[in-house]
Design an enzyme around this catalytic site. Structure first.
Site, mmCIF file in Angstrom:
data_model
loop_
_atom_site.group_PDB
_atom_site.id
_atom_site.type_symbol
_atom_site.label_atom_id
_atom_site.label_comp_id
_atom_site.label_asym_id
_atom_site.label_seq_id
_atom_site.Cartn_x
_atom_site.Cartn_y
_atom_site.Cartn_z
ATOM 1 N N HIS A 177 30.149 -25.510 34.976
ATOM 2 C CA HIS A 177 29.501 -24.584 34.024
ATOM 3 C C HIS A 177 30.453 -24.186 32.906
ATOM 4 C CE1 HIS A 177 27.814 -20.836 32.441
ATOM 5 N NE2 HIS A 177 28.853 -20.173 32.904
ATOM 6 N N PHE A 178 31.673 -23.773 33.269
ATOM 7 C CA PHE A 178 32.453 -23.165 32.182
ATOM 8 C C PHE A 178 33.143 -24.183 31.278
ATOM 9 C CE2 PHE A 178 35.690 -22.058 35.631
ATOM 10 C CZ PHE A 178 36.761 -22.784 35.125
ATOM 11 N N HIS A 179 33.170 -25.448 31.708
ATOM 12 C CA HIS A 179 33.649 -26.429 30.725
ATOM 13 C C HIS A 179 32.550 -26.812 29.733
ATOM 14 C CE1 HIS A 179 37.115 -26.615 33.399
ATOM 15 N NE2 HIS A 179 37.762 -27.070 32.357
ATOM 16 N N HIS A 187 33.771 -10.437 32.241
ATOM 17 C CA HIS A 187 32.563 -11.118 31.807
ATOM 18 C C HIS A 187 32.481 -11.039 30.290
ATOM 19 C CE1 HIS A 187 29.010 -13.158 31.108
ATOM 20 N NE2 HIS A 187 28.608 -12.153 30.377
ATOM 21 N N TYR A 190 32.252 -13.627 26.108
ATOM 22 C CA TYR A 190 31.573 -13.459 24.815
ATOM 23 C C TYR A 190 32.583 -13.230 23.692
ATOM 24 C CZ TYR A 190 27.430 -13.657 27.547
ATOM 25 O OH TYR A 190 26.463 -14.106 28.397
ATOM 26 N N ARG A 216 36.136 -25.267 44.308
ATOM 27 C CA ARG A 216 36.943 -25.213 43.088
ATOM 28 C C ARG A 216 38.359 -24.791 43.483
ATOM 29 N NH1 ARG A 216 35.470 -19.580 39.841
ATOM 30 N NH2 ARG A 216 37.105 -20.420 38.503
ATOM 31 N N ARG A 217 39.312 -24.891 42.557
ATOM 32 C CA ARG A 217 40.696 -24.465 42.783
ATOM 33 C C ARG A 217 41.268 -25.130 44.030
ATOM 34 N NH1 ARG A 217 39.196 -18.152 41.660
ATOM 35 N NH2 ARG A 217 39.762 -18.211 39.460
HETATM 36 FE FE1 HAS Z 1 29.352 -18.080 32.495
HETATM 37 C C1 HAS Z 1 31.031 -17.970 35.506
HETATM 38 C C2 HAS Z 1 26.612 -16.629 33.918
HETATM 39 C C3 HAS Z 1 27.737 -18.052 29.442
HETATM 40 C C4 HAS Z 1 32.337 -18.758 30.933
HETATM 41 N N1 HAS Z 1 31.294 -18.364 33.103
HETATM 42 C C5 HAS Z 1 31.767 -18.294 34.398
HETATM 43 C C6 HAS Z 1 33.174 -18.577 34.400
HETATM 44 C C7 HAS Z 1 33.549 -18.764 33.098
HETATM 45 C C8 HAS Z 1 32.356 -18.622 32.292
HETATM 46 C C9 HAS Z 1 34.945 -19.047 32.574
HETATM 47 O O1 HAS Z 1 25.981 -15.076 36.452
HETATM 48 C C10 HAS Z 1 34.065 -18.658 35.639
HETATM 49 C C11 HAS Z 1 34.859 -17.439 35.884
HETATM 50 C C12 HAS Z 1 35.780 -17.645 37.057
HETATM 51 O O2 HAS Z 1 36.873 -18.184 36.859
HETATM 52 O O3 HAS Z 1 35.370 -17.311 38.177
HETATM 53 N N2 HAS Z 1 27.494 -17.503 31.823
HETATM 54 C C13 HAS Z 1 26.513 -16.983 32.583
HETATM 55 C C14 HAS Z 1 25.309 -16.789 31.765
HETATM 56 C C15 HAS Z 1 25.642 -17.207 30.502
HETATM 57 C C16 HAS Z 1 27.012 -17.630 30.550
HETATM 58 C C17 HAS Z 1 24.001 -16.238 32.204
HETATM 59 N N3 HAS Z 1 29.910 -18.357 30.575
HETATM 60 C C18 HAS Z 1 29.107 -18.269 29.468
HETATM 61 C C19 HAS Z 1 29.887 -18.468 28.275
HETATM 62 C C20 HAS Z 1 31.185 -18.664 28.702
HETATM 63 C C21 HAS Z 1 31.183 -18.598 30.148
HETATM 64 C C22 HAS Z 1 29.322 -18.420 26.883
HETATM 65 C C23 HAS Z 1 32.420 -18.905 27.914
HETATM 66 C C24 HAS Z 1 32.504 -18.919 26.629
HETATM 67 N N4 HAS Z 1 28.902 -17.453 34.359
HETATM 68 C C25 HAS Z 1 27.748 -16.825 34.715
HETATM 69 C C26 HAS Z 1 27.864 -16.376 36.109
HETATM 70 C C27 HAS Z 1 29.127 -16.766 36.567
HETATM 71 C C28 HAS Z 1 29.753 -17.432 35.437
HETATM 72 C C29 HAS Z 1 26.871 -15.662 36.911
HETATM 73 C C30 HAS Z 1 29.728 -16.525 37.961
HETATM 74 C C31 HAS Z 1 29.598 -17.718 38.811
HETATM 75 C C32 HAS Z 1 30.318 -17.552 40.114
HETATM 76 O O4 HAS Z 1 29.639 -17.411 41.141
HETATM 77 O O5 HAS Z 1 31.561 -17.539 40.151
HETATM 78 C C33 HAS Z 1 24.709 -17.139 29.284
HETATM 79 O O6 HAS Z 1 25.236 -16.244 28.360
HETATM 80 C C34 HAS Z 1 24.462 -18.468 28.664
HETATM 81 C C35 HAS Z 1 23.553 -18.368 27.459
HETATM 82 C C36 HAS Z 1 23.454 -19.663 26.731
HETATM 83 C C37 HAS Z 1 22.340 -20.212 26.256
HETATM 84 C C38 HAS Z 1 22.396 -21.511 25.518
HETATM 85 C C39 HAS Z 1 22.012 -21.341 24.060
HETATM 86 C C40 HAS Z 1 22.240 -22.610 23.326
HETATM 87 C C41 HAS Z 1 22.680 -22.677 22.064
HETATM 88 C C42 HAS Z 1 22.876 -24.019 21.427
HETATM 89 C C43 HAS Z 1 21.653 -24.431 20.654
HETATM 90 C C44 HAS Z 1 21.725 -25.835 20.322
HETATM 91 C C45 HAS Z 1 21.485 -26.323 19.109
HETATM 92 C C46 HAS Z 1 21.718 -27.772 19.009
HETATM 93 C C47 HAS Z 1 21.094 -25.475 17.949
HETATM 94 C C48 HAS Z 1 21.009 -19.576 26.404
HETATM 95 C C49 HAS Z 1 22.951 -21.459 21.241
HETATM 96 C C50 HAS Z 1 21.166 -28.382 17.785
HETATM 97 C C51 HAS Z 1 21.892 -29.637 17.548
HETATM 98 C C52 HAS Z 1 21.328 -30.707 16.999
HETATM 99 C C53 HAS Z 1 22.127 -31.918 16.776
HETATM 100 C C54 HAS Z 1 19.916 -30.751 16.620
HETATM 101 CU CU CU Z 2 30.158 -13.738 33.463
#
Ligand code: HAS
Ligand code: CU
Length: 558
Positions: A383-385, A232, A236, A446-447
């Site tokens: 999600h992860f893309h 996990h 990050y 998936r997969r």
């Molecule tokens: Fe995830 C599964 C929960 C973030 C990657 N995640 C995955 C897998 C990958 C992955 C690769 O709780 C699959 C693994 C596998 O092969 O089985 N993930 C989360 C949560 C977050 C999260 C709570 N994941 C990521 C990030 C990844 C990533 C970052 C890669 C870099 N994820 C999960 C969970 C699973 C999971 C379960 C398991 C699912 C399952 O059942 O298999 C959080 O950290 C996300 C927080 C993000 C935010 C968004 C903030 C937005 C920002 C942009 C602001 C925009 C602006 C735009 C400023 C709160 C910072 C302004 C622009 C203008 C033009 C005005």
């Molecule tokens: Cu995770």
């Protein structure tokens, strides 16, 4: 009377010696090549969901799972870590205005190359079709695991390179606040170093002896748990270099400033503390782990959501400052005034917009109950893309548009094509993820090589499958355009038309020198806090579970 010690470090436009720049550049080349190599199977996989089989035209591949392993390993392990191995030491050196240790820098590069050779050999020879998650009892040839160990060692060497520079700087500048950019770069790789230890235990203690035959059987649940213990936090480790760019480099590119020095440091400290004790959210459906511990990891996952929310707020404010400085008016009019003609900035803005959806889907994954609906469906790659596949990948693409010119001394070739690449990729990833997410809700696994296996098919997957295929094709085109832009830049870019410095932003207010803020720099406070939380999160499981239950032989199906 002698001058009083200055307390805020005055950084200069420091340039690394040429041979150190070369080491970083070659490390980056490995990463970007891995990105491009990996997306070929990505295209095949996406089209397969639209029931189109192009895998038969890949003579090198023996099975779908061989291709999927190559895709995962190249795009999420080699691309990301090669980038970080170059980018984080560069940021540290620039912020501290001092050179790096050459021997260790080249050692990190050599280890990365060697690890890659072993892992690529295992995958290409179809002896490692175990997917990037490397779950036992699927078994790979030992060269696969040993290769990945070397890749991880290369990240440790890069961490040491940074820490050496960091501690030398501290010795020479007692009492000074650590420059923000150096601090967050070091924290990112210190977090990853701590996080990587369980995987090292799994590979060195179990997987490698098992793949060689010294250990006849393996414990699937323990090795899987050790994998997610690291993996996990790995997400990050991929994300934080992108955040470094969003926090400290993007504001400059947009014409704004870093909003708060302390908030930025605090967000990275929260990642250091909270990234690791959350791995069970990948194992909600696994037997053998108590629901209480799964619940605890769920709560901590919501905790690690917080620094990303703080990032959204902070980066948005910095962008607004830039948009208004360019004459933007009204509630949202400033968005249009951002320098959208700059390919580096645009790629990263599009990465941020996509990440909003990546964050929302992450929140749903993290909820213990909703996870039961989406686990092991295409929702998860959806999600992860939108996280690693765009927030990270597109940011690293955007960074390449200034970093490769900066390191090669050649101007970026064809800015319109560079801009088109990011737009096409983003439109593609949004269509792709819409397809995957909706078909996932209909239970599409998936997969799964849909084009060749219709035994369990459902008409409810058709629309999602087509969107996945269309979006995936656009993503592929976007990355190919990126490749052309960078390759031509490297070979034919105009000499001397490169940026002379990294796009480094000022902070609205200088770092505070009194009060609690200087404590933020004290890694000796935060690392123990991180370790205590890890013990609370994993200790009870390990105490009740150990010793290892070596029950399963290895299997090689494909
Ligand atoms: Fe995830 C599964 C929960 C973030 C990657 N995640 C995955 C897998 C990958 C992955 C690769 O709780 C699959 C693994 C596998 O092969 O089985 N993930 C989360 C949560 C977050 C999260 C709570 N994941 C990521 C990030 C990844 C990533 C970052 C890669 C870099 N994820 C999960 C969970 C699973 C999971 C379960 C398991 C699912 C399952 O059942 O298999 C959080 O950290 C996300 C927080 C993000 C935010 C968004 C903030 C937005 C920002 C942009 C602001 C925009 C602006 C735009 C400023 C709160 C910072 C302004 C622009 C203008 C033009 C005005
Ligand atoms: Cu995770």
């Amino acid at each position: 009377m002698s001058n009083p010690t200055p307390i805020v470090f005055e950084t200069t436009n420091y340039e690394l010696p040429a041979h150190q720049k070369r080491a970083l550049l070659w490390t980056l080349y490995i990463g970007y090549l891995a990105l491009v190599a990996g997306v070929f199977h990505g295209l095949a996989q996406a089209l397969s969901y639209a029931n189109i089989d192009i895998l038969q035209y890949f003579p090198i591949l023996r099975s779908y799972y061989q291709g999927l392993t190559a895709h995962g390993v190249a795009n999420v392990l080699i691309f990301t870590f090669s980038f970080s191995n170059a980018f984080l030491p560069l940021m540290t050196a620039r912020a501290l205005s001092r050179p790096l240790n050459s021997t260790l820098l080249w050692a990190s590069f050599g280890t990365l190359v060697f690890g890659n050779i072993l892992t690529v050999y295992a995958i290409v020879s179809n002896q490692a079709s175990v997917l990037y998650t490397s779950y036992a009892p699927l078994q790979a040839h030992w060269t696969y695991y040993v290769g990945l160990v070397f890749v991880v060692i290369s990240t440790w060497l890069s961490t040491i390179v940074m820490l050496l520079a960091f501690f030398q700087w501290r010795r020479e500048h007692p009492g000074m606040r650590v420059p923000l950019l150096a601090f967050i770069s070091v924290v990112s790789y210190v977090m990853w170093f701590l996080a990587s230890l369980p995987l090292a235990v799994s590979f060195l203690g179990f997987m490698i002896p098992w793949s060689i035959g010294i250990l006849p059987k393996i414990d699937p649940l323990l090795t899987r748990t050790l994998f997610w213990f690291t993996a996990h936090a790995i997400v990050y480790a991929w994300l934080l270099p992108a955040y470094i760019s969003w926090y400290v480099l993007v504001p400059r590119q947009a014409g704004g400033k870093v909003v708060s020095d302390s908030l930025t440091r605090f967000a990275f400290i929260l990642f250091l503390i909270l990234s690791i004790p959350t791995g069970f959210h990948h194992q909600y459906t696994d037997p053998g782990i108590s629901n209480v511990m799964k619940g605890l990891h769920g709560v901590l996952t919501f905790g690690v959501f917080f620094p990303s929310l703080a990032t959204a707020f902070s980066v948005m404010a910095a962008l607004e400052m830039g948009g208004r400085a360019h004459g933007g008016k009204g509630l949202l009019g400033w968005i249009l005034k951002l320098p959208w003609g700059d390919p580096s900035l645009t790629a990263q803005l599009l990465a941020m917009i996509t990440f909003v959806f990546g964050g929302i889907t992450g929140l749903i994954n993290a909820s213990l109950v909703m996870n039961q609906v989406i686990h092991n469906t295409t929702w998860v790659p959806g999600h992860f893309h939108m996280t690693v596949g765009s927030a990270v990948a597109l940011t690293l693409v955007g960074v390449a548009y200034w970093l490769i010119p900066y390191l090669t001394g050649r101007g970026l070739w064809n800015r319109p094509m560079a801009l088109a690449s990011s737009w096409i990729y983003t439109i593609g990833v949004l269509i792709f993820a819409r397809g995957m997410v909706s078909a996932g809700l209909e239970g599409m696994p998936r997969r799964f090589f849909r084009a060749a296996d219709n035994a369990y098919d459902s008409a409810a997957w058709d629309l999602g499958g087509i969107l996945t295929g269309v979006g995936g094709t656009l993503m592929f085109v976007g990355i190919m355009l990126f490749f052309v832009v960078i390759a031509v830049t490297i070979f034919f870019g105009r000499k001397g038309e490169h940026p002379r410095d990294i796009p480094w932003s000022e902070t609205l207010t200088a770092p505070a020198l009194t009060g609690w803020q200087p404590k933020l720099d004290q890694l000796k406070i935060w690392i123990p806090v991180a370790i205590v939380l890890v013990i609370i999160a994993y200790g009870p499981f390990l105490v009740s579970y150990l010793p290892p239950r070596l029950l399963s032989q290895g299997y090689q199906f494909w």
